[in-house]
Write a protein that holds these residues in place. Structure first.
Motif, PDB file in Angstrom:
ATOM      1  N   LEU A   1       0.871  -1.168   0.000  1.00  0.00           N
ATOM      2  CA  LEU A   1       0.000   0.000   0.000  1.00  0.00           C
ATOM      3  C   LEU A   1       0.910   1.220   0.000  1.00  0.00           C
ATOM      4  O   LEU A   1       1.760   1.345   0.876  1.00  0.00           O
ATOM      5  CB  LEU A   1      -0.914   0.007   1.225  1.00  0.00           C
ATOM      6  CG  LEU A   1      -1.769  -1.251   1.429  1.00  0.00           C
ATOM      7  CD1 LEU A   1      -2.415  -1.230   2.813  1.00  0.00           C
ATOM      8  CD2 LEU A   1      -2.825  -1.370   0.348  1.00  0.00           C
ATOM      9  N   TYR A   2       0.725   2.100  -0.953  1.00  0.00           N
ATOM     10  CA  TYR A   2       1.707   3.162  -1.135  1.00  0.00           C
ATOM     11  C   TYR A   2       1.350   4.419  -0.343  1.00  0.00           C
ATOM     12  O   TYR A   2       0.253   4.961  -0.451  1.00  0.00           O
ATOM     13  CB  TYR A   2       1.863   3.481  -2.627  1.00  0.00           C
ATOM     14  CG  TYR A   2       2.557   2.357  -3.371  1.00  0.00           C
ATOM     15  CD1 TYR A   2       3.882   2.040  -3.074  1.00  0.00           C
ATOM     16  CD2 TYR A   2       1.894   1.587  -4.310  1.00  0.00           C
ATOM     17  CE1 TYR A   2       4.526   1.002  -3.714  1.00  0.00           C
ATOM     18  CE2 TYR A   2       2.535   0.549  -4.963  1.00  0.00           C
ATOM     19  CZ  TYR A   2       3.846   0.254  -4.659  1.00  0.00           C
ATOM     20  OH  TYR A   2       4.492  -0.779  -5.288  1.00  0.00           O
ATOM     21  N   ALA A   3       2.298   4.839   0.468  1.00  0.00           N
ATOM     22  CA  ALA A   3       2.208   6.093   1.209  1.00  0.00           C
ATOM     23  C   ALA A   3       3.601   6.397   1.747  1.00  0.00           C
ATOM     24  O   ALA A   3       4.399   5.485   1.998  1.00  0.00           O
ATOM     25  CB  ALA A   3       1.209   6.005   2.366  1.00  0.00           C
ATOM     26  N   GLU A   4       3.892   7.659   1.928  1.00  0.00           N
ATOM     27  CA  GLU A   4       5.208   8.046   2.441  1.00  0.00           C
ATOM     28  C   GLU A   4       5.443   7.389   3.798  1.00  0.00           C
ATOM     29  O   GLU A   4       4.581   7.432   4.685  1.00  0.00           O
ATOM     30  CB  GLU A   4       5.300   9.562   2.554  1.00  0.00           C
ATOM     31  CG  GLU A   4       6.695  10.063   2.807  1.00  0.00           C
ATOM     32  CD  GLU A   4       6.856  11.543   2.482  1.00  0.00           C
ATOM     33  OE1 GLU A   4       7.956  12.061   2.692  1.00  0.00           O
ATOM     34  OE2 GLU A   4       5.883  12.153   2.012  1.00  0.00           O
ATOM     35  N   SER A   5       6.610   6.767   3.968  1.00  0.00           N
ATOM     36  CA  SER A   5       6.837   5.989   5.180  1.00  0.00           C
ATOM     37  C   SER A   5       8.300   5.605   5.296  1.00  0.00           C
ATOM     38  O   SER A   5       9.100   5.800   4.373  1.00  0.00           O
ATOM     39  CB  SER A   5       5.979   4.711   5.156  1.00  0.00           C
ATOM     40  OG  SER A   5       6.282   3.931   4.014  1.00  0.00           O
ATOM     41  N   GLU A   6       8.634   5.031   6.450  1.00  0.00           N
ATOM     42  CA  GLU A   6       9.964   4.493   6.692  1.00  0.00           C
ATOM     43  C   GLU A   6       9.808   3.157   7.411  1.00  0.00           C
ATOM     44  O   GLU A   6       9.214   3.084   8.478  1.00  0.00           O
ATOM     45  CB  GLU A   6      10.804   5.450   7.527  1.00  0.00           C
ATOM     46  CG  GLU A   6      12.230   4.987   7.753  1.00  0.00           C
ATOM     47  CD  GLU A   6      13.043   6.012   8.531  1.00  0.00           C
ATOM     48  OE1 GLU A   6      13.354   5.746   9.711  1.00  0.00           O
ATOM     49  OE2 GLU A   6      13.340   7.076   7.966  1.00  0.00           O
ATOM     50  N   THR A   7      10.352   2.104   6.808  1.00  0.00           N
ATOM     51  CA  THR A   7      10.201   0.753   7.335  1.00  0.00           C
ATOM     52  C   THR A   7      11.550   0.211   7.773  1.00  0.00           C
ATOM     53  O   THR A   7      12.531   0.285   7.027  1.00  0.00           O
ATOM     54  CB  THR A   7       9.608  -0.181   6.266  1.00  0.00           C
ATOM     55  OG1 THR A   7       8.313   0.306   5.886  1.00  0.00           O
ATOM     56  CG2 THR A   7       9.490  -1.604   6.780  1.00  0.00           C
ATOM     57  N   THR A   8      11.591  -0.327   8.970  1.00  0.00           N
ATOM     58  CA  THR A   8      12.781  -1.008   9.469  1.00  0.00           C
ATOM     59  C   THR A   8      12.441  -2.486   9.587  1.00  0.00           C
ATOM     60  O   THR A   8      11.496  -2.856  10.290  1.00  0.00           O
ATOM     61  CB  THR A   8      13.211  -0.451  10.835  1.00  0.00           C
ATOM     62  OG1 THR A   8      13.443   0.956  10.712  1.00  0.00           O
ATOM     63  CG2 THR A   8      14.481  -1.132  11.316  1.00  0.00           C
ATOM     64  N   ALA A   9      13.198  -3.338   8.888  1.00  0.00           N
ATOM     65  CA  ALA A   9      12.807  -4.739   8.819  1.00  0.00           C
ATOM     66  C   ALA A   9      14.023  -5.632   8.650  1.00  0.00           C
ATOM     67  O   ALA A   9      15.106  -5.186   8.253  1.00  0.00           O
ATOM     68  CB  ALA A   9      11.840  -4.949   7.658  1.00  0.00           C
ATOM     69  N   LEU A  10      13.817  -6.916   8.941  1.00  0.00           N
ATOM     70  CA  LEU A  10      14.830  -7.942   8.740  1.00  0.00           C
ATOM     71  C   LEU A  10      14.668  -8.552   7.353  1.00  0.00           C
ATOM     72  O   LEU A  10      13.551  -8.823   6.907  1.00  0.00           O
ATOM     73  CB  LEU A  10      14.701  -9.040   9.791  1.00  0.00           C
ATOM     74  CG  LEU A  10      14.808  -8.613  11.250  1.00  0.00           C
ATOM     75  CD1 LEU A  10      14.562  -9.801  12.164  1.00  0.00           C
ATOM     76  CD2 LEU A  10      16.165  -7.992  11.538  1.00  0.00           C
ATOM     77  N   VAL A  11      15.788  -8.773   6.672  1.00  0.00           N
ATOM     78  CA  VAL A  11      15.781  -9.406   5.360  1.00  0.00           C
ATOM     79  C   VAL A  11      16.881 -10.462   5.326  1.00  0.00           C
ATOM     80  O   VAL A  11      17.693 -10.569   6.256  1.00  0.00           O
ATOM     81  CB  VAL A  11      16.000  -8.378   4.224  1.00  0.00           C
ATOM     82  CG1 VAL A  11      14.863  -7.376   4.182  1.00  0.00           C
ATOM     83  CG2 VAL A  11      17.342  -7.673   4.392  1.00  0.00           C
ATOM     84  N   ALA A  12      16.910 -11.215   4.226  1.00  0.00           N
ATOM     85  CA  ALA A  12      17.958 -12.219   4.005  1.00  0.00           C
ATOM     86  C   ALA A  12      18.081 -13.119   5.235  1.00  0.00           C
ATOM     87  O   ALA A  12      17.089 -13.669   5.707  1.00  0.00           O
ATOM     88  CB  ALA A  12      19.270 -11.536   3.642  1.00  0.00           C
TER      89      ALA A  12
END
Length: 692
Positions: free
Chosen positions: A432-443
């Protein structure tokens, strides 16, 4: 297409773009129908033997809104949801059923309110809100019963009633995601074991719980994914067998608008347990059937008012605010189960076009029922034109109803939580598109920060920046909306490639700190003709549906006045009611226009007008919206208000249009509290267009 019509299993085999970006190896950019299934999930995934689970919700607070969405959440904090604990008598702590075993109020209202309030508190990291939420969670833990029962023990015809528990389970899940408090897992486990002991003939027999058992099923899935306690899995079967049958062919077991918004997905939740894809198809069929009968109108919803009625499918009929937020939540769950981007398209359709218009801009009042066509928003009793004989169904009020008053708060926080989701192959998906900042685990567990910069849905450009402490390889999936024909993507200043609408572009590569991805989603004018509603026409510009701009005259009213609000309004003692006014909204300009279109239903004189972004970051009002439009219309003198004072049904093809053409102003539907969004057409020039 904006509506989800059919599920068809599609292998997630990537189709290689003909033009890989400059300087990148082949297979790094691919078009896929769904995110790939993998075994590198960094968040609780669907454990064997469960099925589905293409996308995984990130823990609450990991997606931080910016721009207009953050502004909305701040308004929610200062508005009805954030302040309701000091206003609503149902949330009065004194003798409340969720804080005392001898309580006498708050059974349904507390969990309805708490699940949105808690999510808001954790997203904003607001200490006062978090402390208030904690009071209620501690009350739940303090009053757990020795047999495992959770919350107020209500009975209906001698049988245990558990609808309110279904709602509180969702609130507890959010609390656990934020806190990691193991008491949540223990309490839910013991409660589910209690449910297993209830004989089928006494289980889920009351009206609401019987239609909404899927909410309970979803919580069992949530818990099993975290504990792996297989002894709980048979409860999913038990819940399915005792819930209303949502697998009927070309029919639904119930036509209450909110029940449908929650209940339609029950077979998809059951599919997680039994793996039968006909169950998944049934959820798609339910969505389509409701919209075939009562959803021939823009804005993503259907004309159910409170209960859908045969013969009442005109776009003047509307949806409860409860139904709006429940539909959005169901869309978000369906996104996760299936990975189908069409559910994200639909969630945006409801959120951006109907939900924003259901509330006052300061979010201190809301409307019980919001319709695509409503030229009046007053407090009168409009029965039988509307399916409820109460007053205040259309007025803006802090006391529109006990349900919507408390339940509306989950809409935007849950929406925020689903902007970006994790994938089971160690990646991320922008949904869902909206201005934001996401902190997440990958790999393999590396932390990245994904910053999204955009004025979407009012602008077609979306930019992502990836920040990481060390190079990391993982797939990033970008949802391409079904309407975004000719969408393009570019990575790290490479060449630009065209991508396919209605799918994902998967960018799998080694990411360096500061890498950027630019996504362009071209917004073009599209028209939809609603053949089952007198061939009325609606206009879409990207994800936005357009409405006639109507001059809105607000009349402030006392929200304690039961002449314009519902009778279940109850204030806490000492509340200053002047801080919580109700409003009636009346049209100050003509609204009864047909849209002049050509033989292909394209509007004549159509023009896009771009305006400056609002300084207060809130674009959902007629004066602040940064996109407006012009078109050509002709008035229909016979189209007015009916005998109840409600906006009348659409005029027929034979109702005379004025000879004089006028330039009319259009604005996005979500910015219009009064609006005409499904337009009669100018008398067509050929008999082929004459469809009634």
């Amino acid at each position: 297409m904006k509506h989800i019509l059919k599920y068809s299993q599609r292998l997630c085999l990537a189709t290689l773009l003909a033009l890989p970006l400059s300087g990148m190896a082949a297979n790094e950019i691919m078009i896929v129908d769904r995110p790939a299934m993998g075994n590198a999930a960094n968040y609780p995934a669907y454990r064997a033997p469960l099925h589905g689970g293409r996308l995984l919700k990130l823990p609450v607070g990991k997606v931080q809104p910016r721009g207009w969405l953050l502004e909305i959440l701040h308004r929610q904090k200062n508005g009805l949801n954030g302040q309701l604990g000091t206003v609503s008598a149902w949330l009065d702590k004194n003798n409340n059923q969720w804080l005392s075993a001898t309580g006498d109020h708050g059974w349904e209202e507390v969990p309805y309110w708490l699940r949105g309030y808690a999510s808001l508190a954790y997203i904003l990291d607001d200490e006062a809100l978090k402390q208030e939420a904690q009071v209620w969670f501690e009350g739940v833990f303090k009053n757990l019963q020795s047999d495992g029962f959770l919350g107020p023990k209500n009975t209906s015809n001698g049988r245990p009633e558990v609808w309110a528990q279904m709602i509180m389970l969702w609130a507890l899940q959010t609390y656990y995601e934020y806190s990691g408090d193991e008491r949540v897992l223990t309490a839910m486990t013991n409660y589910f074991k209690w449910e297993m002991t209830v004989p089928d003939g006494q289980f889920l027999e009351d009206y609401w719980e019987n239609k909404r058992g899927s909410d309970n099923e979803w919580s069992v899935v949530w818990l099993y994914n975290r504990t792996g306690d297989e002894s709980l899995l048979p409860l999913i079967e038990k819940l399915h067998l005792n819930t209303a049958n949502w697998t009927l062919q070309r029919d639904l077991p119930n036509w209450h608008g909110v029940n449908v918004a929650q209940g339609f997905r029950e077979p998809a939740t059951y599919y997680i347990y039994n793996g039968d894809e006909s169950m998944l198809q049934a959820a798609y069929d339910n969505q389509a059937e409701m919209r075939r009968r009562f959803g021939q109108m823009p804005g993503g919803m259907y004309g159910a008012d409170e209960n859908a009625r045969t013969g009442y499918a005109d776009p003047r009929q509307g949806a409860e605010t409860c139904a709006l937020v429940e539909q959005m939540a169901s869309d978000e769950i369906m996104m996760g189960i299936t990975g189908d981007p069409a559910w994200a398209d639909h969630c945006e359709d409801v959120a951006l076009n109907t939900f924003t218009a259901s509330m006052m801009p300061d979010m201190r009042g809301l409307r019980y029922i919001t319709s695509p066509n409503m030229a009046i928003s007053d407090g009168k009793n409009h029965a039988p034109s509307i399916d409820n004989s109460l007053r205040g169904m259309l007025s803006m009020s802090p006391f529109s109803s006990r349900c919507c008053q408390h339940n509306h708060g989950m809409g935007w926080p849950y929406y925020t939580e689903h902007l970006v989701m994790a994938t089971t192959d160690g990646g991320l998906a922008t949904m869902l598109y909206a201005e934001s900042e996401t902190t997440a685990l990958v790999a393999d567990g590396k932390t990245v920060r994904l910053t999204e910069t955009t004025h979407y849905p009012f602008d077609q450009n979306v930019t992502f920046q990836l920040n990481t402490d060390a190079d990391v390889t993982f797939p990033l999936y970008l949802r391409i909306p079904a309407w975004a024909e000719g969408a393009t993507v570019s990575v790290a200043d490479g060449e630009t490639a065209t991508v396919e609408a209605g799918k994902y572009v998967c960018i799998s590569r080694t990411w360096h700190d500061g890498n950027r991805v630019s996504l362009t989603l071209p917004m073009h004018l599209k028209t939809r003709v609603w053949t089952m509603n007198k061939s009325s026409v609606s206009l879409d510009y990207g994800p936005l549906t357009l409405s006639l701009r109507i001059g809105e005259r607000y009349k402030q009213r006392d929200s304690r006045d039961h002449e314009i609000v519902q009778d279940d309004s109850h204030w806490q003692a000492g509340v200053d009611a002047s801080l919580w006014p109700a409003y009636e909204i009346f049209a100050d300009t003509p609204w009864n226009y047909a849209l002049v279109v050509d033989g292909q239903n394209q509007p004549q004189g159509f023009e896009v007008v771009r305006r400056q972004w609002p300084a207060d970051n809130y674009p959902f009002t007629p004066d602040a919206v940064p996109l407006t439009f012009k078109a050509t219309g002709r008035q229909i003198a016979s189209w007015g208000f009916d005998d109840t004072g409600m906006t009348d049904v659409l005029p027929t093809f034979f109702d005379a249009r004025a000879d004089e053409e006028q330039t009319i102003d259009l604005i996005p539907m979500g910015a219009a509290r009064l609006r005409i969004s499904a337009f009669p057409r100018q008398a067509p020039s050929t008999t082929d267009d004459c469809v009634e």
